[in-house]
Design a protein around this motif. Structure first.
Motif, PDB file in Angstrom:
ATOM      1  N   ALA A 186      54.673  40.227  20.423  1.00 58.52           N
ATOM      2  CA  ALA A 186      53.317  41.059  20.918  1.00 58.52           C
ATOM      3  C   ALA A 186      53.674  42.491  21.024  1.00 58.52           C
ATOM      4  O   ALA A 186      53.091  43.417  20.516  1.00 58.52           O
ATOM      5  CB  ALA A 186      52.648  40.409  22.306  1.00 58.52           C
ATOM      6  N   GLU A 187      54.920  42.958  21.676  1.00 56.56           N
ATOM      7  CA  GLU A 187      55.231  44.125  21.654  1.00 56.56           C
ATOM      8  C   GLU A 187      55.472  44.916  20.631  1.00 56.56           C
ATOM      9  O   GLU A 187      55.027  46.165  20.272  1.00 56.56           O
ATOM     10  CB  GLU A 187      56.346  44.595  22.841  1.00 56.56           C
ATOM     11  N   SER A 188      56.108  44.316  19.683  1.00 61.49           N
ATOM     12  CA  SER A 188      56.419  44.740  18.279  1.00 61.49           C
ATOM     13  C   SER A 188      55.356  44.859  17.548  1.00 61.49           C
ATOM     14  O   SER A 188      54.994  46.026  16.814  1.00 61.49           O
ATOM     15  CB  SER A 188      57.468  43.619  17.701  1.00 61.49           C
ATOM     16  N   LEU A 189      54.290  43.907  17.584  1.00 64.55           N
ATOM     17  CA  LEU A 189      52.911  44.077  16.746  1.00 64.55           C
ATOM     18  C   LEU A 189      52.195  45.167  17.440  1.00 64.55           C
ATOM     19  O   LEU A 189      51.321  45.892  16.668  1.00 64.55           O
ATOM     20  CB  LEU A 189      52.170  42.746  16.784  1.00 64.55           C
ATOM     21  N   ARG A 190      52.183  45.377  18.849  1.00 70.34           N
ATOM     22  CA  ARG A 190      51.615  46.382  19.599  1.00 70.34           C
ATOM     23  C   ARG A 190      51.822  47.837  18.900  1.00 70.34           C
ATOM     24  O   ARG A 190      51.078  48.584  18.568  1.00 70.34           O
ATOM     25  CB  ARG A 190      51.749  46.130  20.877  1.00 70.34           C
ATOM     26  N   ALA A 191      53.201  48.036  18.803  1.00 70.38           N
ATOM     27  CA  ALA A 191      53.948  49.237  18.554  1.00 70.38           C
ATOM     28  C   ALA A 191      53.369  49.668  16.929  1.00 70.38           C
ATOM     29  O   ALA A 191      53.060  50.624  16.633  1.00 70.38           O
ATOM     30  CB  ALA A 191      55.409  49.205  18.628  1.00 70.38           C
ATOM     31  N   GLN A 192      53.502  48.583  16.123  1.00 72.79           N
ATOM     32  CA  GLN A 192      52.966  48.629  14.621  1.00 72.79           C
ATOM     33  C   GLN A 192      51.462  49.098  14.780  1.00 72.79           C
ATOM     34  O   GLN A 192      51.097  50.032  13.922  1.00 72.79           O
ATOM     35  CB  GLN A 192      53.162  47.421  13.771  1.00 72.79           C
ATOM     36  N   ALA A 193      50.852  48.217  15.553  1.00 71.66           N
ATOM     37  CA  ALA A 193      49.271  48.751  15.194  1.00 71.66           C
ATOM     38  C   ALA A 193      48.765  50.059  16.053  1.00 71.66           C
ATOM     39  O   ALA A 193      48.012  50.705  15.461  1.00 71.66           O
ATOM     40  CB  ALA A 193      48.631  47.770  16.150  1.00 71.66           C
ATOM     41  N   ALA A 194      49.669  50.458  17.004  1.00 74.27           N
ATOM     42  CA  ALA A 194      49.481  51.756  17.769  1.00 74.27           C
ATOM     43  C   ALA A 194      49.812  52.752  16.786  1.00 74.27           C
ATOM     44  O   ALA A 194      49.010  53.932  16.587  1.00 74.27           O
ATOM     45  CB  ALA A 194      50.208  51.652  18.954  1.00 74.27           C
ATOM     46  N   ALA A 195      50.892  52.739  15.978  1.00 74.36           N
ATOM     47  CA  ALA A 195      51.384  53.526  15.082  1.00 74.36           C
ATOM     48  C   ALA A 195      50.444  53.661  13.809  1.00 74.36           C
ATOM     49  O   ALA A 195      50.233  55.011  13.289  1.00 74.36           O
ATOM     50  CB  ALA A 195      52.817  53.241  14.535  1.00 74.36           C
ATOM     51  N   ASN A 196      49.549  52.519  13.510  1.00 75.79           N
ATOM     52  CA  ASN A 196      48.641  52.890  12.330  1.00 75.79           C
ATOM     53  C   ASN A 196      47.763  51.851  12.688  1.00 75.79           C
ATOM     54  O   ASN A 196      47.536  50.552  11.946  1.00 75.79           O
ATOM     55  CB  ASN A 196      49.514  52.505  11.059  1.00 75.79           C
ATOM     56  N   PRO A 197      46.579  52.505  13.313  1.00 75.75           N
ATOM     57  CA  PRO A 197      45.392  51.434  13.807  1.00 75.75           C
ATOM     58  C   PRO A 197      44.876  50.930  12.608  1.00 75.75           C
ATOM     59  O   PRO A 197      44.146  49.780  13.000  1.00 75.75           O
ATOM     60  CB  PRO A 197      44.569  52.353  14.608  1.00 75.75           C
ATOM     61  N   ASP A 198      44.683  51.345  11.528  1.00 79.05           N
ATOM     62  CA  ASP A 198      44.078  50.924  10.432  1.00 79.05           C
ATOM     63  C   ASP A 198      44.580  49.666   9.654  1.00 79.05           C
ATOM     64  O   ASP A 198      43.986  49.024   9.230  1.00 79.05           O
ATOM     65  CB  ASP A 198      43.799  52.023   9.393  1.00 79.05           C
ATOM     66  N   GLU A 199      45.846  49.470  10.210  1.00 77.28           N
ATOM     67  CA  GLU A 199      46.418  48.043   9.989  1.00 77.28           C
ATOM     68  C   GLU A 199      46.414  46.911  10.751  1.00 77.28           C
ATOM     69  O   GLU A 199      46.975  45.931  10.621  1.00 77.28           O
ATOM     70  CB  GLU A 199      47.990  48.524   9.565  1.00 77.28           C
ATOM     71  N   PHE A 200      45.388  47.127  11.762  1.00 80.61           N
ATOM     72  CA  PHE A 200      45.357  46.339  12.884  1.00 80.61           C
ATOM     73  C   PHE A 200      44.828  44.936  12.344  1.00 80.61           C
ATOM     74  O   PHE A 200      45.375  43.969  12.396  1.00 80.61           O
ATOM     75  CB  PHE A 200      44.676  46.653  13.993  1.00 80.61           C
ATOM     76  N   SER A 201      43.949  44.912  11.326  1.00 74.05           N
ATOM     77  CA  SER A 201      43.118  43.811  10.841  1.00 74.05           C
ATOM     78  C   SER A 201      44.166  43.030   9.967  1.00 74.05           C
ATOM     79  O   SER A 201      44.303  41.697   9.979  1.00 74.05           O
ATOM     80  CB  SER A 201      42.074  44.265   9.651  1.00 74.05           C
ATOM     81  N   GLY A 202      44.912  43.695   9.046  1.00 67.82           N
ATOM     82  CA  GLY A 202      45.958  43.139   8.232  1.00 67.82           C
ATOM     83  C   GLY A 202      47.150  42.373   9.154  1.00 67.82           C
ATOM     84  O   GLY A 202      47.374  41.176   8.719  1.00 67.82           O
ATOM     85  N   LEU A 203      47.500  42.935  10.248  1.00 68.85           N
ATOM     86  CA  LEU A 203      48.413  42.515  11.299  1.00 68.85           C
ATOM     87  C   LEU A 203      47.772  41.264  11.718  1.00 68.85           C
ATOM     88  O   LEU A 203      48.628  40.057  12.023  1.00 68.85           O
ATOM     89  CB  LEU A 203      48.998  43.391  12.229  1.00 68.85           C
ATOM     90  N   ALA A 204      46.577  41.239  12.309  1.00 65.97           N
ATOM     91  CA  ALA A 204      45.963  40.112  12.818  1.00 65.97           C
ATOM     92  C   ALA A 204      45.867  38.749  11.673  1.00 65.97           C
ATOM     93  O   ALA A 204      46.321  37.914  12.292  1.00 65.97           O
ATOM     94  CB  ALA A 204      44.535  40.411  13.247  1.00 65.97           C
ATOM     95  N   LYS A 205      45.525  39.251  10.711  1.00 71.43           N
ATOM     96  CA  LYS A 205      45.459  37.997   9.411  1.00 71.43           C
ATOM     97  C   LYS A 205      46.826  37.550   9.385  1.00 71.43           C
ATOM     98  O   LYS A 205      46.989  36.197   9.187  1.00 71.43           O
ATOM     99  CB  LYS A 205      44.842  38.669   8.360  1.00 71.43           C
ATOM    100  N   LYS A 206      47.811  38.200   9.373  1.00 72.30           N
ATOM    101  CA  LYS A 206      49.254  37.926   8.974  1.00 72.30           C
ATOM    102  C   LYS A 206      49.957  37.073  10.100  1.00 72.30           C
ATOM    103  O   LYS A 206      50.691  36.122   9.973  1.00 72.30           O
ATOM    104  CB  LYS A 206      50.189  38.902   8.446  1.00 72.30           C
ATOM    105  N   TYR A 207      49.722  37.610  11.281  1.00 75.43           N
ATOM    106  CA  TYR A 207      50.573  37.186  12.654  1.00 75.43           C
ATOM    107  C   TYR A 207      50.004  36.409  13.645  1.00 75.43           C
ATOM    108  O   TYR A 207      50.528  35.612  14.239  1.00 75.43           O
ATOM    109  CB  TYR A 207      51.394  38.186  13.085  1.00 75.43           C
ATOM    110  N   SER A 208      48.599  36.533  13.912  1.00 74.02           N
ATOM    111  CA  SER A 208      47.806  36.077  15.016  1.00 74.02           C
ATOM    112  C   SER A 208      47.940  34.456  14.615  1.00 74.02           C
ATOM    113  O   SER A 208      47.578  33.834  13.634  1.00 74.02           O
ATOM    114  CB  SER A 208      46.396  36.377  15.010  1.00 74.02           C
ATOM    115  N   LYS A 209      48.114  33.814  15.857  1.00 70.88           N
ATOM    116  CA  LYS A 209      48.057  32.252  16.140  1.00 70.88           C
ATOM    117  C   LYS A 209      46.755  31.760  16.415  1.00 70.88           C
ATOM    118  O   LYS A 209      46.490  30.402  16.446  1.00 70.88           O
ATOM    119  CB  LYS A 209      49.161  32.100  17.034  1.00 70.88           C
ATOM    120  N   ASP A 210      45.753  32.650  16.558  1.00 77.74           N
ATOM    121  CA  ASP A 210      44.341  32.193  16.759  1.00 77.74           C
ATOM    122  C   ASP A 210      43.573  32.165  15.624  1.00 77.74           C
ATOM    123  O   ASP A 210      42.990  33.184  14.735  1.00 77.74           O
ATOM    124  CB  ASP A 210      43.642  33.087  17.907  1.00 77.74           C
ATOM    125  N   GLU A 211      43.674  30.809  15.090  1.00 76.64           N
ATOM    126  CA  GLU A 211      42.905  30.715  13.676  1.00 76.64           C
ATOM    127  C   GLU A 211      41.568  31.263  13.651  1.00 76.64           C
ATOM    128  O   GLU A 211      41.427  31.758  12.379  1.00 76.64           O
ATOM    129  CB  GLU A 211      42.908  29.173  13.197  1.00 76.64           C
TER     130      GLU A 211
END
Length: 613
Positions: A186-211
């Motif tokens: 979660a901390e790693s994904l948070r750092a990536q999202a904070a650095a590039n907020p526009d990529e949050f949607s893609g990170l959620a699709k790829k890594y989130s466990k809430d289907e």
């Protein structure tokens, strides 16, 4: 039918929620009515009334009450004790719930769902199996009584109203979320999202466990104040658009959120505001009432002096005719029996009618069931289920523990409802059972004889079957038949296994198929066999060797198995015959079917005056 449930599906979910809303009420108070508070004398007056007549022999209400009491008495008594406690609390506080109040509440609830009372009651009966009478006295009366008992604790405060109003109409934040089970991830994904907020949607699709949210880029329902976890709400409302939250711990999950946009508070039209306020207050009252009711019951039970007599032989000798003593008030066995009949009498009476039929048939045939017969049948049942001792004898202790493990079936109920009828029927037909040489031969061939191995293709219509049969005939190879089965068979086993199905045995219950395949040799194609609404094409692969070649080696086993099968069939046929020839008048069932739809009178606190006298 005046009301079609399918047309009411939008309200059905809300209706079901309401019916189970007073959870403590609906489960603990299955009935508050004057019947269980009636005097012992009244119960005695009815004890000799007849509830059914079987071939001119009556079954009295007393007999039905005793039978119902044996099966359901303990559970019903527990509920009656709790009902009695709340009624005593009403008496102590001078609280009375009138019939007019019950009717008025039902009308209000029906209107809440846009229904008239008749339609509302019909929907309850169809979807929740609750009759109008049950609903009035099992849910509405207790709910109103509790509401009065805890009235000072359930009125909404201004602060509670303000919070509920904000949760419905206040500002909201539309968010995306990433849910993972590991904090470091979660901390790693948070750092990536904070650095590039526009990529949050893609990170959620790829890594989130809430289907549910991952598939839409993490989008979730808007978050409002006072609707869930305060820490989560506070974190979300501190975010600016596109800003990413710190990692938030929720149970064993770790969340990272991103604010998408703010949704301004909405203002209802002035004309709708009074109704909205009342709805919000009703919701708060319902929520507070559940908690207050639970606390009230816990206190009533803690303070109560209850002596349960039913089920305790020593206490039953001390308190004859009494089921329980609650804060000095007695609940009679006859009252509990009457309650059991009201709730379970129709089903229990059917069992008593069946028992009467068997008893009459045994008397006519001069047959008796002994204790030895009962024990032998219990031993047989235990052995048939493999519950045996080391020497192969039935382990009766373990078997009875297994039978009574549900907590509702006692040894007496098991013997009365299962063992005795089985023994009685068996004794009525056992002299008619014979095993012929033909029976033995058929049994041997079915259990131990050769079987035909086949490939099968099952079709839904004759035209397709004809087409498949012609293709199989024109290309007579096993490989091609397997392809046909895979492509055309509508039966899952043959389709997935390229036509392979279990071998066919003689006298296995498929006479049309058996006649066809036992006339085939290896490599032969069958004709089209119609069975039910299906059409089957088969290819013979050959025959298996007999499991046992000498019938004499298994004759005793065959005789035992054949006798058991014939006995079971004969018992079922005998019982059906007894019922078909019997003259039965079931007054309880008839009375149930003739019950009026009107809301019945329900018990009030004053109804206990007769008992107090």
């Amino acid at each position: 039918m005046p009301l079609q449930p399918a047309r009411l599906m939008p309200t059905l979910a809300l209706l079901k929620r309401f019916v189970v809303l007073p959870l403590v009420i609906a489960t603990v108070f299955s009935l508050i009515g004057s019947s269980w508070l009636c005097s012992h004398a009244t119960a005695q007056d009815q004890s000799n009334s007849v509830v059914a007549v079987v071939n001119a022999e009556p079954i009295t209400r007393k007999a039905l009450s005793d039978a119902s009491l044996m099966r359901y008495g303990v559970d019903v008594l527990d509920n009656m004790i709790n009902r009695h406690l709340i009624l005593q609390a009403c008496q102590k506080n001078g609280i009375e719930v009138t019939n007019d109040e019950v009717r008025g509440e039902i009308e209000r609830l029906a209107a809440k769902f846009g229904l008239n009372v008749q339609s509302y009651m019909q929907l309850l009966e169809e979807e929740r199996d609750i009759t109008p009478a049950q609903y009035s006295r099992e849910i509405v009366w207790p709910m109103l009584a509790l509401r009065k008992l805890v009235a000072g604790q359930v009125e909404p405060t201004q602060a509670e109203f303000n919070q509920a109003y904000l949760s419905q109409f206040g500002e909201a934040v539309k968010c995306r979320v990433i849910v993972v089970p590991n904090k470091d991830t979660a901390e790693s994904l948070r750092a990536q999202a904070a650095a590039n907020p526009d990529e949050f949607s893609g990170l959620a699709k790829k890594y989130s466990k809430d289907e549910a949210t991952a598939s839409v880029g993490g989008l979730m329902a808007p978050i409002r104040r006072h609707t869930g976890d305060p820490a989560l709400e506070n974190a979300v409302f501190e975010l600016q658009d596109k800003e990413v939250s710190p990692v938030i711990t929720m149970g064993d999950q770790f969340l990272v959120l991103q604010a998408v946009r703010r949704i301004p508070a909405s203002t209802p039209p002035p004309t709708a505001l009074p109704a909205i306020k009342e709805q919000i207050k009703d919701r708060i009252r319902d929520q507070k009432m559940r908690g207050a009711a639970s606390r009230l019951f816990a206190q009533l039970q803690k303070d109560a002096k209850v002596t349960k007599v039913l089920g305790d032989e020593k206490l039953q000798a001390q308190y004859p005719g009494v089921a329980a003593v609650i804060n000095g008030q007695q609940v009679t066995l006859s009252a509990v029996g009457a309650e059991c009949v009201k709730r379970h009498g129709v089903d229990v009476l059917q069992g008593e009618i069946n028992r009467k039929l068997l008893t009459q048939a045994m008397r006519k045939s001069n047959i008796k069931v002994t204790r030895e017969d009962i024990t032998a049948e219990i031993s047989r049942a235990a052995k048939s289920m493999g519950i045996v001792n080391g020497d192969g004898s039935a382990d009766l202790v373990s078997w009875m523990q297994n039978v009574t493990s549900d907590g509702n079936t006692t040894a007496e109920i098991y013997e009365t409802d299962s063992v005795w009828p089985s023994v009685a029927l068996k004794k009525l037909v056992e002299d008619e059972i014979t095993i012929s040489k033909d029976d033995l031969q058929r049994g041997y061939e079915s259990s131990y004889g050769p079987r035909v191995e086949i490939l099968a293709c099952v079709l839904a219509d004759q035209r397709t079957a004809q087409k498949v049969w012609e293709m199989a005939r024109d290309n007579p190879t096993e490989e091609f038949f397997g392809q046909l089965a895979e492509q055309y068979s509508i039966e899952p086993v043959s389709s997935s296994n390229r036509g392979k199905v279990p071998p066919v045995r003689k006298f296995g219950g498929q006479p049309a198929i058996e006649r066809e395949v036992f006339g085939l040799n290896a490599g032969d194609l069958s004709g089209i066999v119609a069975t039910g609404d299906k059409y089957i094409v088969m290819r013979c692969q050959g025959r298996t060797e007999p499991v046992v070649k000498d019938m004499a080696a298994v004759q005793s086993e065959l005789v035992r198995d054949l006798r058991e099968k014939k006995l079971s069939l004969a018992m079922a046929e005998k019982f059906d015959s007894l019922k078909a020839r019997a003259e039965i008048d079931n007054f309880l069932e008839a009375a149930k079917n003739l019950q009026p739809e009107a809301t019945p009178r329900v018990a009030q606190a004053g109804d206990s005056r007769q008992q107090r006298k």
